[in-house]
Design a protein around this motif. Structure first.
Motif, PDB file in Angstrom:
ATOM      1  N   VAL A  11      38.125  -9.452  -1.567  1.00 13.23           N
ATOM      2  CA  VAL A  11      38.259  -9.615  -3.010  1.00 13.23           C
ATOM      3  C   VAL A  11      37.264  -8.723  -3.749  1.00 13.23           C
ATOM      4  N   HIS A  60      38.019 -15.956  -6.448  1.00 12.99           N
ATOM      5  CA  HIS A  60      37.526 -15.238  -7.629  1.00 12.99           C
ATOM      6  C   HIS A  60      36.506 -16.046  -8.442  1.00 12.99           C
ATOM      7  N   GLU A 137      51.599 -14.405  -8.949  1.00  8.81           N
ATOM      8  CA  GLU A 137      50.604 -14.643  -7.902  1.00  8.81           C
ATOM      9  C   GLU A 137      49.828 -15.915  -8.190  1.00  8.81           C
ATOM     10  N   ASP A 156      44.600 -10.114  -9.568  1.00 13.92           N
ATOM     11  CA  ASP A 156      45.538 -10.202  -8.452  1.00 13.92           C
ATOM     12  C   ASP A 156      46.988  -9.891  -8.823  1.00 13.92           C
ATOM     13  N   TYR A 159      47.514  -5.632  -5.520  1.00 13.90           N
ATOM     14  CA  TYR A 159      46.714  -5.495  -4.308  1.00 13.90           C
ATOM     15  C   TYR A 159      46.923  -4.059  -3.803  1.00 13.90           C
ATOM     16  N   GLY A 193      42.916  -6.585  -7.594  1.00 18.12           N
ATOM     17  CA  GLY A 193      42.101  -7.736  -7.218  1.00 18.12           C
ATOM     18  C   GLY A 193      41.621  -7.665  -5.784  1.00 18.12           C
ATOM     19  N   HIS A 194      42.371  -6.950  -4.944  1.00 19.39           N
ATOM     20  CA  HIS A 194      42.039  -6.806  -3.528  1.00 19.39           C
ATOM     21  C   HIS A 194      42.368  -5.377  -3.123  1.00 19.39           C
TER      22      HIS A 194
END
Length: 257
Positions: A11, A60, A137, A156, A159, A193-194
């Protein structure tokens, strides 16, 4: 930007820096990662004024308490919808995870306050808060748009080379959000987000993943069968942790009979 271990949630926490002040986006899951974020902010030499949470998923926000304690003058904020999600679930999530993870996570959570208006201010510059219309998500989410820099901090919604989490049964809404809310922004640089910082091409890549992986899980007889097929289709994607969580909870919550 700080990214946690690719074997875990992978993350991101993003620091938006001005000349003297900064805004942090998202607060990590594990305590060690929260401490790394604290070190990142301290190394920047900036005064942290605000911590913005993109959505109410624990990877998060579980690290927010030590970050807030390290920077007590920083406001911890999100949209009213995300705050409502957080208030409804964050304490129970912490209470469930703390006995399992013990000192690996923080000792509590911190209050999240609804931001007034639809923007954050950083040294006279306006950062637009983009509320995401459809459950995807997560039930509610927000992104930050830096117009002058053609940059999106997506949370998110996006990604990059990390297994997307499809556990909230919102695949159709997620795709709708990407097609109608994110794609038209035409941002040149995207902080997902990732995964690593990326370009708008990731939007189509993530839509393909959502469609293909949802089909795999709907057709598979067991989570193990689905996981093997997803790994074969995406052998280079990071985070077996997120993949396992996604498949297990999709089968429990979303799978069509």
């Amino acid at each position: 930007m700080y990214s946690s271990d690719a074997a875990g949630p992978a993350v991101n926490s993003v620091l938006i820096s001005g000349a003297e002040e900064a805004i942090l986006v998202d607060g990590q899951f594990m305590l060690a990662d929260a401490e790394a974020v604290i070190a990142m902010v301290q190394a920047s030499g900036k005064t942290l004024t605000t911590i913005f949470v993109t959505h109410a998923h624990p990877d998060h926000y579980l690290g927010l308490l030590p970050i807030q304690e390290a920077f007590p003058d920083a406001k911890v904020v999100s949209t009213a919808s995300v705050v409502a999600d957080y208030d409804a679930a964050a304490q129970a999530t912490f209470d469930s995870l703390k006995p399992q993870l013990g000192p690996a996570i923080a000792d509590g959570i911190t209050p999240l306050v609804a931001v007034s208006g639809d923007a954050l201010e950083l040294e006279g510059h306006t950062i637009r808060i983009l509320e995401i219309p459809e459950p995807g998500e997560s039930v509610h989410a927000a992104a930050l748009v830096l117009e002058a820099e053609s940059t999106l901090i997506a949370g998110d919604l996006l990604y990059n080379d990390v297994h997307l989490v499809l556990s909230e049964c919102g695949a159709e809404g997620w795709i709708e959000n990407l097609n109608t809310t994110i794609q038209p922004l035409a941002m040149e640089r995207i902080f997902p987000g990732h995964g690593a910082v990326t370009t708008p091409e990731i939007i189509a890549t993530d839509i393909d993943y959502i469609e293909q992986v949802t089909s795999i899980m709907d057709a598979a007889a067991t989570p193990e069968e689905a996981t093997a097929q997803i790994q074969a289709a995406y052998p280079d994607y990071m985070s077996e942790f997120l993949l396992g969580f996604s498949v297990t909870n999709y089968f429990a919550n979303c799978k069509q009979p």
